[in-house]
Design a protein around this motif. Sequence first.
Motif, PDB file in Angstrom:
ATOM      1  N   PRO A 212     -59.570  22.987 -15.124  1.00 30.53           N
ATOM      2  CA  PRO A 212     -58.344  22.309 -15.567  1.00 30.53           C
ATOM      3  C   PRO A 212     -58.551  21.500 -16.847  1.00 30.53           C
ATOM      4  O   PRO A 212     -57.644  21.371 -17.665  1.00 30.53           O
ATOM      5  CB  PRO A 212     -57.995  21.401 -14.384  1.00 30.53           C
ATOM      6  N   LEU A 213     -59.777  20.963 -17.023  1.00 32.56           N
ATOM      7  CA  LEU A 213     -60.070  20.189 -18.219  1.00 32.56           C
ATOM      8  C   LEU A 213     -59.994  21.078 -19.468  1.00 32.56           C
ATOM      9  O   LEU A 213     -59.416  20.691 -20.489  1.00 32.56           O
ATOM     10  CB  LEU A 213     -61.453  19.553 -18.097  1.00 32.56           C
TER      11      LEU A 213
ATOM     12  N   LEU B  82     -58.306  23.839 -19.622  1.00 36.00           N
ATOM     13  CA  LEU B  82     -56.922  24.287 -19.725  1.00 36.00           C
ATOM     14  C   LEU B  82     -56.074  23.306 -20.526  1.00 36.00           C
ATOM     15  O   LEU B  82     -55.122  23.685 -21.219  1.00 36.00           O
ATOM     16  CB  LEU B  82     -56.328  24.463 -18.322  1.00 36.00           C
ATOM     17  N   VAL B  83     -56.442  22.032 -20.471  1.00 37.38           N
ATOM     18  CA  VAL B  83     -55.737  21.010 -21.250  1.00 37.38           C
ATOM     19  C   VAL B  83     -56.397  20.806 -22.612  1.00 37.38           C
ATOM     20  O   VAL B  83     -55.734  20.712 -23.638  1.00 37.38           O
ATOM     21  CB  VAL B  83     -55.700  19.673 -20.474  1.00 37.38           C
ATOM     22  N   GLY B  84     -57.735  20.773 -22.609  1.00 37.32           N
ATOM     23  CA  GLY B  84     -58.448  20.408 -23.827  1.00 37.32           C
ATOM     24  C   GLY B  84     -58.372  21.434 -24.937  1.00 37.32           C
ATOM     25  O   GLY B  84     -58.175  21.085 -26.106  1.00 37.32           O
TER      26      GLY B  84
ATOM     27  N   ALA C  92     -55.071  21.568 -26.591  1.00 35.73           N
ATOM     28  CA  ALA C  92     -54.874  20.301 -27.309  1.00 35.73           C
ATOM     29  C   ALA C  92     -55.484  20.340 -28.704  1.00 35.73           C
ATOM     30  O   ALA C  92     -55.076  19.576 -29.589  1.00 35.73           O
ATOM     31  CB  ALA C  92     -55.474  19.146 -26.508  1.00 35.73           C
TER      32      ALA C  92
END
Length: 411
Positions: free
Chosen positions: A174-175, A177-179, A182
């Motif tokens: 998930p990290l 998937l966001v990072g 971003a």
Amino acid sequence: MQRYSRTAIFLHWAIAALLAFQISVGWALDDLGARGFSLFQLHKSIGITVLLLTLLRVAVRYWKPRPAKLEGGWQGALASAVHVGLYAFMLGAPLTGWALVSTAKVKVPTLIFGTIPLPHMPLPADSHALAENGHALLAWLGIALFLLHVAGALRHHLLMRDGLIWRMMPARSPLLLVGLPALILIGFIAGRAILPAPRPAPAAQATAPDNAIEPANAAEAQAPNAALPADDAATNATQPATAEEPAGPPPTWTVQPGGRIGFTVGNDGDMISGSFAKWTAAIVMDPDHPDSADIKVTIDMASASVGDAYKDGMLPGDEFFGVAAHPTATFVAKGAQATGPGSYRASGTLTLRGVSKPQTIRFTLSGKDATRKVLGNATIARAAFGVGNGDSSGGLAPQVAVTFAFTARRK
């Protein structure tokens, strides 16, 4: 689920972040004028970087196995078309930008990140408009394709829940998937952050006369009447009614190493300062009898530098000094006038770019006996000599301040 190779994943997100930066900066370049010169050079450097990374991405695409398509029908065809369009954009935008620079009337040299020279494309000048329009069109098409690509990824992840997005992640985290996405936002914000701040409206203030200039250094600032205006010279001159006759021929002076001829010009609110590395001066003058002066200064125009490789590459061109046809500039004056204790004015002729015009310089002498320190200045109307005659010169001030400082020894 089969993933893309780690190399392909790295290139995907790196190119996406750089493109976001490019779009963010590119939108603002036209409005920045001369203040955007350094950003324009960075924009070119990153554009070529995107081109190289995209070529590598194409090579990896055929070198490493790719995951199979998950969707057919018109949706799958649309996804494939968007991918092909994105590759065309990633290749076409840098290439049209390169062509745009190569066919511009003003040949601005391209140094990748200020280090690696990039030659201009051998394209005809009349293809400039095509390159410019193509570059702008590809930018807008790229934005549209990017939005379609993001919409497709969100559709698969949030609506279809088929895990397709994990194929472009090095791990199911998930990290990440966001990072990783971003990075695109960071690239866009970084592009906006480095843009120059809007200039505030200038406050009302007293204006100096057109021929007033800044002294070259503190020593010049302390020199009396170093920049005495011509109109005030007669008022401030305190010469005796009868001048003493010279005892003999005026002495000849030799300029010592370490002297400097510099120039400063306003550029859309900023200041550009530079100097000439090569010049010579032949001076004959009795300081007590300035009418005896015989001055000739010759400047090697190819030696001009403002301390920036891009701008230095432009100075010898036809827009500025036209060095190929006019390699030198000369100032010649016969006689000078005292305008105060130790200060003088010499009116002569400046020849620059093959044009000869009257020109006045003002200078001071300090020291005594066989060694004198010379500090002086002049204000030159550049348009009269055709200096700065192109599109990139629109922000230049009409007056160029020239300063000089050197030590001379009597032969």
